[in-house]
Motif scaffolding. Structure first.
Motif, short mmCIF file in Angstrom:
data_model
loop_
_atom_site.label_atom_id
_atom_site.label_comp_id
_atom_site.label_asym_id
_atom_site.label_seq_id
_atom_site.Cartn_x
_atom_site.Cartn_y
_atom_site.Cartn_z
N ARG A 1 3.33 5.81 -2.83
CA ARG A 1 4.52 6.51 -3.25
C ARG A 1 4.51 6.72 -4.77
O ARG A 1 4.85 7.80 -5.25
N ALA A 2 4.07 5.69 -5.50
CA ALA A 2 4.02 5.84 -6.95
C ALA A 2 3.10 6.99 -7.34
O ALA A 2 3.39 7.77 -8.26
N ALA B 1 0.83 -1.21 0.00
CA ALA B 1 0.00 0.00 0.00
C ALA B 1 0.87 1.26 0.00
O ALA B 1 0.60 2.22 -0.72
N VAL C 1 7.94 1.34 -9.26
CA VAL C 1 7.88 1.21 -7.81
C VAL C 1 7.36 -0.18 -7.42
O VAL C 1 7.83 -0.78 -6.44
N MET C 2 6.43 -0.72 -8.21
CA MET C 2 5.95 -2.08 -7.92
C MET C 2 7.09 -3.09 -8.07
O MET C 2 7.17 -4.07 -7.32
N SER D 1 3.94 1.51 -1.16
CA SER D 1 4.60 1.63 -2.45
C SER D 1 3.64 2.23 -3.46
O SER D 1 4.01 3.08 -4.27
N TYR D 2 2.40 1.77 -3.38
CA TYR D 2 1.38 2.28 -4.31
C TYR D 2 1.20 3.79 -4.10
O TYR D 2 1.17 4.56 -5.05
N GLN E 1 -7.17 -1.90 2.69
CA GLN E 1 -7.60 -1.05 1.58
C GLN E 1 -8.66 -1.79 0.76
O GLN E 1 -8.33 -2.35 -0.28
N PRO F 1 6.05 5.32 -13.31
CA PRO F 1 6.43 5.25 -11.90
C PRO F 1 5.72 4.11 -11.16
O PRO F 1 6.34 3.46 -10.32
N LEU F 2 4.47 3.86 -11.50
CA LEU F 2 3.76 2.80 -10.79
C LEU F 2 4.45 1.45 -10.98
O LEU F 2 4.75 0.74 -10.02
N SER G 1 10.26 11.14 -3.10
CA SER G 1 9.31 11.00 -4.20
C SER G 1 9.48 12.11 -5.22
O SER G 1 9.18 11.94 -6.39
#
Ligand code: ADP
Ligand code: MG
Lengths: 243, 296, 235
Positions: A192-193, A187, B45-46, A189-190, B198, B41-42, C89
Motif C-alpha cells: 500500500r505504501a 506485506a 503506513v508502517m 501495508s508495504y 516474500q 508514506p512508507l 491509496s
C-alpha cells in the motif's frame, strides 16, 4: 469508534476551536507544567484546574459525560500504581497520581478535540518540530483506520485457521497462524505504501509537501495564551499562599 | 509501558525531554538521509501497521495473550533510524489521540521506546544478523528491546518516587522478562512467516558495522539495567534523596536570598524560580534542536 | 495529428522475474475512449504504470509526442492523469480539499489559486459539499469521484482509470458512466464491467499474458473472447 468521535468533535466552530493550534499547544504545556510541578495543596489545585477544564469543555460545546469518560482511559494504569502506593502506606501519593494523570489527560483531550489532528501537527511543525516526523505522523493517522480494518479481517481469518486445534498444541498452531496473519498484513501495508507513493508521483510530488493553508497567529491568540497561562500561575500561587 | 503525565517528578521529565529532543532530531536527520521521498508514506503506513498489529493476539500460556510491540521488527525491516522515527510518530499519536502516555512524559516515553528500545532491539541483529545465528539474533533483539524500554520506564518511575515495595518490584521484573521473551518469539515468528511469502524482504544489516552504533546501543541497555539498580537504592525517589543530602535546601536559600522578606509567603517552595530555570534550560535545548533539525 | 499515446513493443519484467508485459503495441487518438479488457494478471495495470513513467520497460512509450523517460516524467505527468484502483491509496491527504489541491500545488499554483482550482474540480464531479471532510469517512462512490477530481484539477489531456467501478454499486456505476461521458478528455478505462465499457467506450483492446491479443469494438471483442457472463441454460 474512538477516533471518529474525536475527529467530529475537533471540527466544531467554537471560539476555542478557532484558536491557532500553537496557542493551544503553548497553553496546554503551561497547564501541564503548573499541574505537574505542584506538590502542595493538591486537592485545592486539582479542584481549581478541573473547574477550568470543565469551563473549557463547556465553551467548546463538547458533550461533558463522554469527554470525562474518555479521559478516564488513563485510570486503569494509574489505579495499579495508586493501589501500590496505598498499600505501601502512602495514600496521599496515590491520590496525587490519580488526580494529576486524569487532569493531564483531560487537558490533552480538550486540545485535540478542539483541533483537527492535521492542524495540530501543522502547529507543531511551525513551532519547530521536525517536519519529516510530523508528515510520517500524518500518514500514520490517515492510514491507521484503513490498516486496522484489514487487521480485523486478518484476525478473523487467523482465528478461523487456528481454532480447529485445541489445548497447548492448539496454542502453537494459533501462534503460527497469528504470525502468518501479521506477515500478510505487513506485506500488504508495504504494498500500500508503494501504491500511495505512486499516486503521489502521478500528481507531480516534488519531494516535499506544500501546505494549502497556514494557520494565522492573531491578537486573540496571544491574548488567549497570555491570559490563561498567567491565570494558571496566579491560581497556583494563590492556593499555595492561602492554604 | 506508556508513562502518563503526573507520574514523573519534574527533574525526571525535564531531563528526559531534554535528552529525547536532540536524539529525535538526530534520528530524523539520519532517516531522511539518502533523500528518498518514498519514505514518508512508507514510514507512516508502517506506523499504522504496528498500531493495527496490536489487534492480533498471540496465545501465551493458558488463557493469556500477547501482541507485537514492534521496535525490533521495524529495526530489522527498515533500519534503526527509520524505525525510531516510526516509533516516535506512534508515540505522538498515542499520546494525542488515545491519551496513552503523557505529553510532558513524551520525552521519557520516546527515549525509552523509540530511541533506547529500538537501538537495543537492533544491536543483536547488527552484530549477528548475517550468519547462521540470525534467527537467534532477531529473537534476542525483540527480547532486549522490550526489556530495555520497560526497565528504563521502571527506573524513571522509581527515581520519581513512585512506590515500589520489594515484592511488587520482583513481580514486575518477572512480568517484564516474560513479555520480553514473548516479544522476541513474536518477532522471530513474523519474520519467518514474511520470508516465506516474500523471500528477501529482510534488510541485511548495513555493511560497515559502526562501533559507535554498537556502543550507543550498549549504553542504552546498561542505562536501563543500571537505572533500576540505582533507583532501588533510593526507594523514596531522587527528590527525597536530594532533600537528605541538603542539595535542595541549599538551592532554596540560593534562590530565596534576594527576596528574603517575601520568600515565606510567595515563594514558599521556590517553584516559580525552579520552573523558570527549567524553562530556560528547555529553551536552550529547543534552540539547539532547531539548529540541528533545520534542513530546509 | 499525431496520436496522443503511441506504444511500441513494450516489455517489462518485475524484479522477481514475472514477465508482466511481453511486447505491447498500442495507440490512442484524440477524443477516443478505449476499454482495456483481460484477465486478472494479464498486465493491464502494469501497462498503465508505464504511461506516465512510474515503471519503465524496454520498447518505447510516447505521450503527446514526448518520449516517456525519467527525464521527461514531470512533463508527461501533467499530460496524463492516472486514477488508481484503490481510492484509499490515492486519497492520502487529511481532507478532501487538501487532497484535490495536491496536484495544483505541485504545479506551482499559489495556495489560494490551488484551493480555487480544487473546488472547481470538486464541483465538476458533484462533491463540493464534502470538501472539508476526511476521505476515510466517504462512501466508495464518493471516494472515486474525489479521486477523479484530484486528477481533473491537474488539467490533463488524457485520463487513465484502473478498474473504476470495482467497489461501486449499480447506481454508482451508472453515475460514474454519466460523469465520464461528460468529460472531454481522451480516456483509457481498465475494466471487467462489460455494460460499463459498452456504455462509455468507443473501442476495446484485450490483454492476454502481457500482450494485446485482440482489438475492435467492445461488442466484437467481448463476443470473440466469450468475455461476458451469461448463465448457461440447462439443456
Ligand atoms: N509488484 C509486483 N511484483 C511482482 N510481480 C507483479 C507485481 N505487480 C504485478 N505483478 C505480476 O505481474 C503480472 C501482471 O499484473 P497486473 O499488471 O497487475 O495485471 P492486471 O492489472 O491485468 O490484473 C501478474 O502476474 C502479477 O502477478
Ligand atoms: Mg490491475
Amino acid at each position: 469508534m474512538h477516533h471518529v468521535t474525536l475527529d467530529q468533535w475537533s471540527r466544531g466552530g467554537s471560539a476555542l476551536h478557532r484558536r491557532d493550534p500553537r496557542a493551544k499547544i503553548a497553553t496546554l504545556i503551561g497547564f501541564l507544567v503548573v499541574l505537574g510541578t505542584a506538590h502542595r495543596d493538591l486537592a485545592w489545585l486539582g479542584a481549581a484546574l478541573f473547574a477550568i477544564l470543565l469551563a473549557g469543555l463547556w465553551s467548546a460545546r463538547l458533550p461533558l459525560g463522554p469527554a470525562l469518560a474518555r479521559a478516564g482511559a488513563v485510570l486503569p494504569f494509574t489505579a495499579v500504581f495508586a493501589g501500590i502506593s496505598w498499600l505501601a502506606g502512602d495514600p496521599a501519593r496515590g491520590a496525587a497520581l490519580v488526580m494529576k494523570s486524569y487532569l493531564s489527560a483531560l487537558a490533552v483531550l480538550l486540545v485535540v478535540s478542539t483541533t483537527p489532528l492535521p492542524l495540530l501537527l501543522r502547529g507543531m511543525e511551525m513551532t519547530g518540530a521536525p517536519r519529516f516526523l510530523l508528515m510520517v505522523a500524518q500518514f500514520l493517522y490517515r492510514y491507521l483506520f484503513v490498516i486496522s480494518e484489514e487487521a480485523q479481517h486478518m484476525r478473523k481469518a487467523a482465528a478461523a485457521r487456528g481454532a480447529t486445534v485445541q489445548g497447548m498444541a492448539g496454542n502453537s498452531a494459533r501462534f503460527k497462524a497469528a504470525a502468518g496473519a501479521l506477515a500478510v498484513l505487513f506485506a500488504r501495508s508495504y504494498a500500500r505504501a508503494e501504491d500511495i507513493h505512486r499516486a503521489m508521483l502521478s500528481r507531480g510530488f516534488p519531494g516535499y509537501f506544500r501546505p494549502l493553508s497556514a494557520p494565522q497567529f492573531g491578537r486573540a491568540d496571544s491574548l488567549f495564551v497570555t491570559f490563561l497561562v498567567i491565570s494558571l500561575i496566579v491560581i497556583r500561587i494563590f492556593i499555595e499562599k492561602v492554604a | 509501558m506508556h508513562i502518563p503525565d503526573g507520574f514523573l517528578s519534574t527533574p525526571v521529565w525535564a531531563v528526559m525531554d531534554a535528552a529525547a529532543a536532540p536524539a529525535v532530531g538526530y534520528v530524523v536527520r539520519k532517516a531522511q538521509r539518502g533523500f528518498d521521498d518514498a519514505k514518508v508514506p512508507l514510514l507512516g503506513v508502517m506506523g499504522a501497521f504496528v498500531f493495527a498489529a496490536q489487534m492480533i493476539n498471540f496465545p501465551v500460556g493458558v488463557g493469556t495473550s500477547g501482541h507485537l510491540v514492534g521496535g525490533a521488527l521495524l529495526a530489522c525491516m527498515l533500519g534503526p533510524a527509520a524505525a525510531s522515527v516510526v516509533m516516535c510518530a506512534i508515540l505522538a499519536i498515542q499520546a494525542l489521540v488515545f491519551q496513552d502516555g503523557g505529553i510532558l512524559a513524551l520525552g521519557a516515553n520516546v527515549f525509552n521506546m523509540a530511541i533506547a528500545g529500538v537501538l537495543a532491539g537492533y544491536l543483536p541483529y547488527h552484530l549477528w544478523g548475517r550468519g547462521r545465528g540470525r534467527r537467534a539474533a532477531i529473537f534476542a533483539g525483540g527480547t532486549l528491546s522490550l526489556l530495555t524500554s520497560a526497565m528504563l520506564a521502571l527506573a524513571e518511575l522509581m527515581i520519581s518516587g513512585v512506590r515500589m515495595p520489594g515484592p511488587v518490584l520482583g513481580v514486575s521484573l518477572a512480568l517484564f522478562v516474560v513479555s520480553a521473551l514473548v516479544e522476541g518469539a513474536i518477532t522471530v515468528a513474523v519474520v519467518a512467516a514474511l520470508e516465506r511469502i516474500q523471500p528477501g524482504v529482510l534488510r541485511a544489516p548495513s555493511a560497515g558495522r559502526s562501533p559507535a552504533f554498537a556502543a550507543l546501543a550498549l549504553v542504552a541497555i546498561l542505562l536501563a539495567a543500571g537505572g533500576v539498580v540505582f533507583a532501588s537504592t533510593a526507594p523514596d525517589g531522587i527528590e527525597r534523596l536530594a532533600m537528605q543530602t541538603g542539595i535542595a535546601s541549599h538551592a532554596r536559600t540560593l534562590i530565596a536570598t534576594p527576596l528574603k522578606d517575601y520568600q515565606a509567603s510567595w515563594l514558599g517552595s521556590g517553584w516559580p524560580a525552579q520552573a523558570a530555570a527549567g524553562i530556560a534550560g528547555l529553551g536552550l535545548v529547543y534552540g539547539a534542536c532547531l539548529m540541528i533539525g533545520r534542513k530546509r | 495529428m499525431p496520436p496522443l499515446i503511441l506504444v511500441n513493443q513494450l516489455r517489462y519484467r518485475y524484479d522477481d522475474g514475472t514477465v508482466a508485459l511481453n511486447g505491447v503495441d498500442f495507440r490512442l487518438e484524440a477524443g477516443e475512449t478505449v476499454a482495456l479488457l483481460g484477465e486478472n494478471g494479464s498486465g493491464k495495470t502494469t501497462f498503465a504504470l508505464h504511461l506516465n513513467g512510474l515503471l519503465t520497460g524496454d520498447g518505447s512509450v510516447e505521450v503527446c509526442g514526448i518520449a516517456v523517460n525519467a527525464r521527461n516524467a514531470a512533463i508527461v505527468r501533467r499530460k496524463i492523469g492516472l486514477v488508481f484502483q484503490d481510492s484509499e491509496s490515492q486519497l492520502f491527504m487529511p481532507t478532501v480539499l487538501e487532497d484535490v489541491a495536491f496536484g495544483p500545488l505541485n504545479q506551482g499554483l499559489s495556495p489560494s489559486k490551488a484551493a480555487e482550482v480544487a473546488l472547481t474540480a470538486l464541483e465538476q464531479v458533484g462533491m463540493a459539499d464534502v470538501a472539508g471532510k476526511a476521505p476515510y469517512h466517504l462512501s466508495a462512490g464518493q471516494k472515486k469521484r474525489v479521486a477523479i477530481a484530484g486528477i481533473l484539477a491537474t488539467n490533463p489531456e488524457i485520463l487513465v482509470l484502473d478498474e473504476p467501478t470495482t467497489f461501486l454499486d449499480p447506481p454508482g456505476q451508472r453515475a460514474l458512466a454519466g460523469l465520464l461521458a461528460g468529460l472531454p478528455q481522451a480516456k483509457i478505462l481498465i475494466t471487467h464491467d462489460i455494460p460499463f465499457a459498452r456504455a462509455t467506450c468507443t473501442r476495446a483492446v484485450f490483454f492476454r499474458r502481457g500482450m494485446i491479443q485482440q482489438e475492435g469494438s467492445v461488442e466484437e471483442v467481448t463476443a470473440r473472447q466469450g468475455w461476458e457472463f451469461r448463465p448457461r441454460r440447462a439443456e
